[in-house]
Design a protein around this motif. Structure first.
Motif, PDB file in Angstrom:
ATOM      1  N   PHE A  55      62.457  89.203  26.733  1.00 48.89           N
ATOM      2  CA  PHE A  55      62.647  90.308  27.678  1.00 48.89           C
ATOM      3  C   PHE A  55      63.066  91.607  26.976  1.00 48.89           C
ATOM      4  CE2 PHE A  55      62.817  86.509  30.237  1.00 48.89           C
ATOM      5  CZ  PHE A  55      62.139  86.881  31.388  1.00 48.89           C
ATOM      6  N   HIS A  56      62.624  92.701  27.593  1.00 43.47           N
ATOM      7  CA  HIS A  56      62.890  94.030  27.034  1.00 43.47           C
ATOM      8  C   HIS A  56      64.329  94.505  27.249  1.00 43.47           C
ATOM      9  CE1 HIS A  56      58.902  95.388  25.881  1.00 43.47           C
ATOM     10  NE2 HIS A  56      58.394  95.045  27.053  1.00 43.47           N
ATOM     11  N   MET A  57      64.808  95.258  26.278  1.00 40.45           N
ATOM     12  CA  MET A  57      66.039  96.034  26.412  1.00 40.45           C
ATOM     13  C   MET A  57      65.590  97.508  26.451  1.00 40.45           C
ATOM     14  SD  MET A  57      68.329  93.976  23.575  1.00 40.45           S
ATOM     15  CE  MET A  57      67.735  94.808  22.118  1.00 40.45           C
ATOM     16  N   VAL A  58      66.519  98.429  26.712  1.00 37.55           N
ATOM     17  CA  VAL A  58      66.183  99.862  26.623  1.00 37.55           C
ATOM     18  C   VAL A  58      67.217 100.543  25.735  1.00 37.55           C
ATOM     19  CG1 VAL A  58      65.001 100.177  28.840  1.00 37.55           C
ATOM     20  CG2 VAL A  58      67.474 100.416  28.724  1.00 37.55           C
ATOM     21  N   SER A  59      66.837 101.691  25.197  1.00 41.11           N
ATOM     22  CA  SER A  59      67.787 102.391  24.331  1.00 41.11           C
ATOM     23  C   SER A  59      67.560 103.886  24.364  1.00 41.11           C
ATOM     24  CB  SER A  59      67.637 101.902  22.897  1.00 41.11           C
ATOM     25  OG  SER A  59      66.344 102.239  22.426  1.00 41.11           O
TER      26      SER A  59
ATOM     27  N   ASP B 102      63.047 110.215  22.958  1.00 43.73           N
ATOM     28  CA  ASP B 102      64.503 110.003  23.001  1.00 43.73           C
ATOM     29  C   ASP B 102      64.861 108.527  23.101  1.00 43.73           C
ATOM     30  OD1 ASP B 102      65.067 112.872  23.305  1.00 43.73           O
ATOM     31  OD2 ASP B 102      64.145 112.613  25.288  1.00 43.73           O
ATOM     32  N   GLY B 103      63.955 107.733  23.661  1.00 46.15           N
ATOM     33  CA  GLY B 103      64.315 106.336  23.892  1.00 46.15           C
ATOM     34  C   GLY B 103      63.087 105.460  23.982  1.00 46.15           C
ATOM     35  N   CYS B 104      63.323 104.164  24.162  1.00 47.15           N
ATOM     36  CA  CYS B 104      62.208 103.222  24.262  1.00 47.15           C
ATOM     37  C   CYS B 104      62.694 101.904  24.867  1.00 47.15           C
ATOM     38  CB  CYS B 104      61.598 102.957  22.885  1.00 47.15           C
ATOM     39  SG  CYS B 104      62.696 102.145  21.717  1.00 47.15           S
ATOM     40  N   GLU B 105      61.750 101.009  25.070  1.00 44.19           N
ATOM     41  CA  GLU B 105      62.095  99.637  25.466  1.00 44.19           C
ATOM     42  C   GLU B 105      61.481  98.711  24.434  1.00 44.19           C
ATOM     43  OE1 GLU B 105      60.204  98.280  29.133  1.00 44.19           O
ATOM     44  OE2 GLU B 105      58.231  98.835  28.406  1.00 44.19           O
ATOM     45  N   ASN B 106      62.129  97.600  24.188  1.00 44.81           N
ATOM     46  CA  ASN B 106      61.528  96.544  23.387  1.00 44.81           C
ATOM     47  C   ASN B 106      62.452  95.327  23.359  1.00 44.81           C
ATOM     48  OD1 ASN B 106      59.384  95.492  21.654  1.00 44.81           O
ATOM     49  ND2 ASN B 106      58.967  97.662  21.260  1.00 44.81           N
ATOM     50  N   THR B 107      61.985  94.292  22.700  1.00 44.37           N
ATOM     51  CA  THR B 107      62.803  93.073  22.635  1.00 44.37           C
ATOM     52  C   THR B 107      63.712  93.145  21.410  1.00 44.37           C
ATOM     53  OG1 THR B 107      61.119  91.968  21.338  1.00 44.37           O
ATOM     54  CG2 THR B 107      61.000  91.713  23.729  1.00 44.37           C
TER      55      THR B 107
ATOM     56  N   ILE C 231      72.117 100.782  23.179  1.00 44.78           N
ATOM     57  CA  ILE C 231      71.091  99.840  23.655  1.00 44.78           C
ATOM     58  C   ILE C 231      71.646  99.125  24.884  1.00 44.78           C
ATOM     59  CG2 ILE C 231      69.824  97.698  23.155  1.00 44.78           C
ATOM     60  CD1 ILE C 231      69.728  98.475  20.226  1.00 44.78           C
ATOM     61  N   THR C 232      70.851  99.062  25.939  1.00 45.01           N
ATOM     62  CA  THR C 232      71.254  98.299  27.126  1.00 45.01           C
ATOM     63  C   THR C 232      70.472  96.991  27.163  1.00 45.01           C
ATOM     64  OG1 THR C 232      71.601 100.371  28.295  1.00 45.01           O
ATOM     65  CG2 THR C 232      71.503  98.370  29.644  1.00 45.01           C
ATOM     66  N   VAL C 233      71.210  95.890  27.197  1.00 45.82           N
ATOM     67  CA  VAL C 233      70.577  94.570  27.238  1.00 45.82           C
ATOM     68  C   VAL C 233      70.195  94.305  28.704  1.00 45.82           C
ATOM     69  CG1 VAL C 233      70.829  92.143  26.578  1.00 45.82           C
ATOM     70  CG2 VAL C 233      72.079  93.914  25.321  1.00 45.82           C
ATOM     71  N   SER C 234      69.146  94.983  29.120  1.00 47.79           N
ATOM     72  CA  SER C 234      68.790  95.000  30.547  1.00 47.79           C
ATOM     73  C   SER C 234      67.861  93.861  30.949  1.00 47.79           C
ATOM     74  CB  SER C 234      68.110  96.329  30.888  1.00 47.79           C
ATOM     75  OG  SER C 234      67.046  96.555  29.975  1.00 47.79           O
ATOM     76  N   TYR C 235      67.033  93.423  30.026  1.00 54.12           N
ATOM     77  CA  TYR C 235      66.050  92.367  30.286  1.00 54.12           C
ATOM     78  C   TYR C 235      65.275  92.641  31.583  1.00 54.12           C
ATOM     79  CZ  TYR C 235      68.453  89.748  26.584  1.00 54.12           C
ATOM     80  OH  TYR C 235      68.991  89.361  25.384  1.00 54.12           O
ATOM     81  N   HIS C 236      64.825  93.878  31.722  1.00 58.84           N
ATOM     82  CA  HIS C 236      64.192  94.318  32.975  1.00 58.84           C
ATOM     83  C   HIS C 236      62.706  93.951  33.074  1.00 58.84           C
ATOM     84  CE1 HIS C 236      63.537  97.342  29.899  1.00 58.84           C
ATOM     85  NE2 HIS C 236      62.426  97.643  30.540  1.00 58.84           N
ATOM     86  N   ALA C 237      62.083  93.657  31.929  1.00 55.91           N
ATOM     87  CA  ALA C 237      60.643  93.303  31.965  1.00 55.91           C
ATOM     88  C   ALA C 237      60.359  92.391  30.779  1.00 55.91           C
ATOM     89  CB  ALA C 237      59.783  94.562  31.899  1.00 55.91           C
TER      90      ALA C 237
ATOM     91  N   GLY D  12      76.637  96.947  13.690  1.00 62.69           N
ATOM     92  CA  GLY D  12      77.620  97.910  14.173  1.00 62.69           C
ATOM     93  C   GLY D  12      77.159  99.363  14.246  1.00 62.69           C
ATOM     94  N   LYS D  13      75.858  99.597  14.245  1.00 67.50           N
ATOM     95  CA  LYS D  13      75.371 100.983  14.265  1.00 67.50           C
ATOM     96  C   LYS D  13      75.091 101.497  15.657  1.00 67.50           C
ATOM     97  CE  LYS D  13      73.554 101.201   9.679  1.00 67.50           C
ATOM     98  NZ  LYS D  13      72.536 101.597   8.771  1.00 67.50           N
ATOM     99  N   THR D  14      75.112 100.603  16.615  1.00 68.59           N
ATOM    100  CA  THR D  14      74.735 100.975  17.977  1.00 68.59           C
ATOM    101  C   THR D  14      75.679 100.276  18.956  1.00 68.59           C
ATOM    102  OG1 THR D  14      72.818 101.114  19.450  1.00 68.59           O
ATOM    103  CG2 THR D  14      73.041  99.093  18.243  1.00 68.59           C
ATOM    104  N   THR D  15      75.882 100.888  20.112  1.00 60.29           N
ATOM    105  CA  THR D  15      76.736 100.248  21.121  1.00 60.29           C
ATOM    106  C   THR D  15      75.848  99.489  22.096  1.00 60.29           C
ATOM    107  OG1 THR D  15      78.222 102.133  20.924  1.00 60.29           O
ATOM    108  CG2 THR D  15      78.557 100.691  22.837  1.00 60.29           C
ATOM    109  N   LEU D  16      76.200  98.238  22.336  1.00 60.00           N
ATOM    110  CA  LEU D  16      75.431  97.454  23.309  1.00 60.00           C
ATOM    111  C   LEU D  16      76.071  97.579  24.682  1.00 60.00           C
ATOM    112  CD1 LEU D  16      74.686  94.145  21.350  1.00 60.00           C
ATOM    113  CD2 LEU D  16      73.216  96.132  21.639  1.00 60.00           C
ATOM    114  N   HIS D  17      75.223  97.744  25.694  1.00 58.99           N
ATOM    115  CA  HIS D  17      75.702  97.835  27.083  1.00 58.99           C
ATOM    116  C   HIS D  17      75.058  96.716  27.895  1.00 58.99           C
ATOM    117  CE1 HIS D  17      77.180 101.908  26.211  1.00 58.99           C
ATOM    118  NE2 HIS D  17      76.065 102.028  25.504  1.00 58.99           N
ATOM    119  N   TYR D  18      75.807  96.222  28.858  1.00 56.88           N
ATOM    120  CA  TYR D  18      75.294  95.151  29.728  1.00 56.88           C
ATOM    121  C   TYR D  18      75.394  95.623  31.172  1.00 56.88           C
ATOM    122  CZ  TYR D  18      75.427  92.261  25.566  1.00 56.88           C
ATOM    123  OH  TYR D  18      75.197  91.759  24.298  1.00 56.88           O
ATOM    124  N   LEU D  19      74.452  95.204  31.999  1.00 60.95           N
ATOM    125  CA  LEU D  19      74.456  95.632  33.404  1.00 60.95           C
ATOM    126  C   LEU D  19      75.340  94.714  34.236  1.00 60.95           C
ATOM    127  CD1 LEU D  19      70.624  96.318  33.960  1.00 60.95           C
ATOM    128  CD2 LEU D  19      72.399  97.929  33.228  1.00 60.95           C
ATOM    129  N   THR D  20      76.118  95.308  35.120  1.00 60.06           N
ATOM    130  CA  THR D  20      76.816  94.488  36.114  1.00 60.06           C
ATOM    131  C   THR D  20      75.778  94.126  37.186  1.00 60.06           C
ATOM    132  OG1 THR D  20      77.324  96.379  37.502  1.00 60.06           O
ATOM    133  CG2 THR D  20      78.964  95.819  35.786  1.00 60.06           C
TER     134      THR D  20
END
Ligand code: LMR
Length: 337
Positions: free
Chosen positions: A152-156, A209-214, A230-236, A290-298
């Motif tokens: 699944f894809h993340m976004v960033s 500015d951004g993209c989606e990928n696994t 990076i948001t671990v969104s797993y949206h697609a 440690g170069k990027t902050t990971l975000h998770y969706l509530t």
């Protein structure tokens, strides 16, 4: 008598060179060029190498598989043209990349939150919908051999993407699917199709500015180095169709083709069995770097994304047609709107 003997000897001399290329040809292996755009250390990269190992083993060296990873032979769009021309024999493009062939139906697989999990995806593709989609390729001189998973894809971006409004105004790289174009437009981005090999530099220089990928692609292409969030969104979901040039494939001796099909079926099971773990490992590496902050969706954030992107389903009817949507709805036992 002497004349006759000379004539026989001359004929023998003429016959020998005519035969020798044939016998030499019988011994030299059939070469299959397998080109793809990702790193070896990804589900697809490992799947291609597994196919090579098994195909060479099962054909007892009669077939040699040359794997060209990382766009070393062709970039995204070029590779499908090259396959049709017969310059390359085998590819595994993401199903988002078939529209230039005039086949839009594969893009239905890119609908947001379509597949509940990897297993649901794999089962669907083994069923009617997977076969139906492969039939679409035949008219283009392409034969589908299997579907490979890449999770699944993340976004960033260089800002946290947690609420749908966070996307507003960003230039977003997409790989080719108009369905992805649509769901990213719905959250306010300006999507742009770009070849995979060009993404790192485009992110680095601000062309996008951004993209989606696994996670496996973020890790092996180092996108995480040039994206602060990076948001671990797993949206697609990201899936591949392993394809060959039909003329080449049907021209192979039946026993060789059977051995290659066996190798492909096993390589497919292997790839689909490692995809999830490969992506989890890649995500752990990104975290460790440690170069990027990971975000998770509530749950509430996810619901807001789903609501924002939901109109893609209605829109998709006009793009991919009702038939594939109906097939998917039946296979997945969901309502498509
Ligand atoms: C992309 O272009 O982002 C992907 O299709 C690359 C891939 O093949 O995983």
């Amino acid at each position: 008598m002497r004349k006759l003997l000379l004539a026989v000897a001359a004929a023998a001399i003429l016959v020998v060179p005519a035969l020798s290329p044939v016998s030499a040809q019988a011994q030299s292996p059939i070469v299959i060029k397998f080109s793809h755009v990702v790193a070896n250390d990804t589900p697809k990269g490992k799947g291609a190498l597994k196919f090579k190992e098994l195909a060479e083993k099962y054909t007892d060296g009669k077939v040699k598989i040359e794997v060209y990873p990382n766009s070393t032979l062709y970039k995204d769009k070029e590779e499908i043209e090259a396959l049709q021309l017969g310059s390359v024999h085998m590819l595994a493009p993401s199903t988002a990349k078939f529209a230039p062939l005039g086949i839009k139906e594969f893009e239905a697989l890119d609908l947001p939150w379509l597949f509940k999990d990897g297993e649901t995806y794999a089962n669907a593709m083994k069923g009617t919908v997977g076969k139906w989609l492969f039939q679409k390729l035949e008219a283009k001189g392409i034969t589908g051999l299997g579907y490979w998973d890449n999770g699944f894809h993340m976004v960033s971006a260089n800002r946290p993407l947690v609420k749908p409004t966070d996307f507003q105004g960003l230039k977003f790289r997409i790989s080719g699917s108009k369905v992805a174009d649509q769901y990213f437009r719905l959250v306010g981005t300006i999507p742009q199709i770009m070849a995979f090999s060009e993404v790192y530099q485009a992110l680095q220089t601000g062309v996008v500015d951004g993209c989606e990928n696994t996670a496996s692609n973020y890790w092996t292409q180092k996108f995480y180095e040039v994206q602060k969030d990076i948001t671990v969104s797993y949206h697609a979901h990201l899936q591949y169709a392993v394809i060959v040039n039909s003329k080449f494939w049907s021209g192979l001796a039946p026993d060789i083709r059977t051995q290659l099909e066996k190798a492909m079926n096993e390589a497919t099971d292997y790839t689909n069995s490692i995809a999830r773990q490969e992506n989890e490992d890649a995500l752990a590496e990104i975290k460790k770097a440690g170069k990027t902050t990971l975000h998770y969706l509530t749950d509430a954030d996810r619901k807001a994304w789903q609501e924002a992107m939901q109109p893609t389903y209605k829109w998709a009817k006009g793009r991919v047609g009702q038939e594939v949507l109906d097939l998917l709805a039946k296979e997945l036992d969901v309502k498509m709107n």
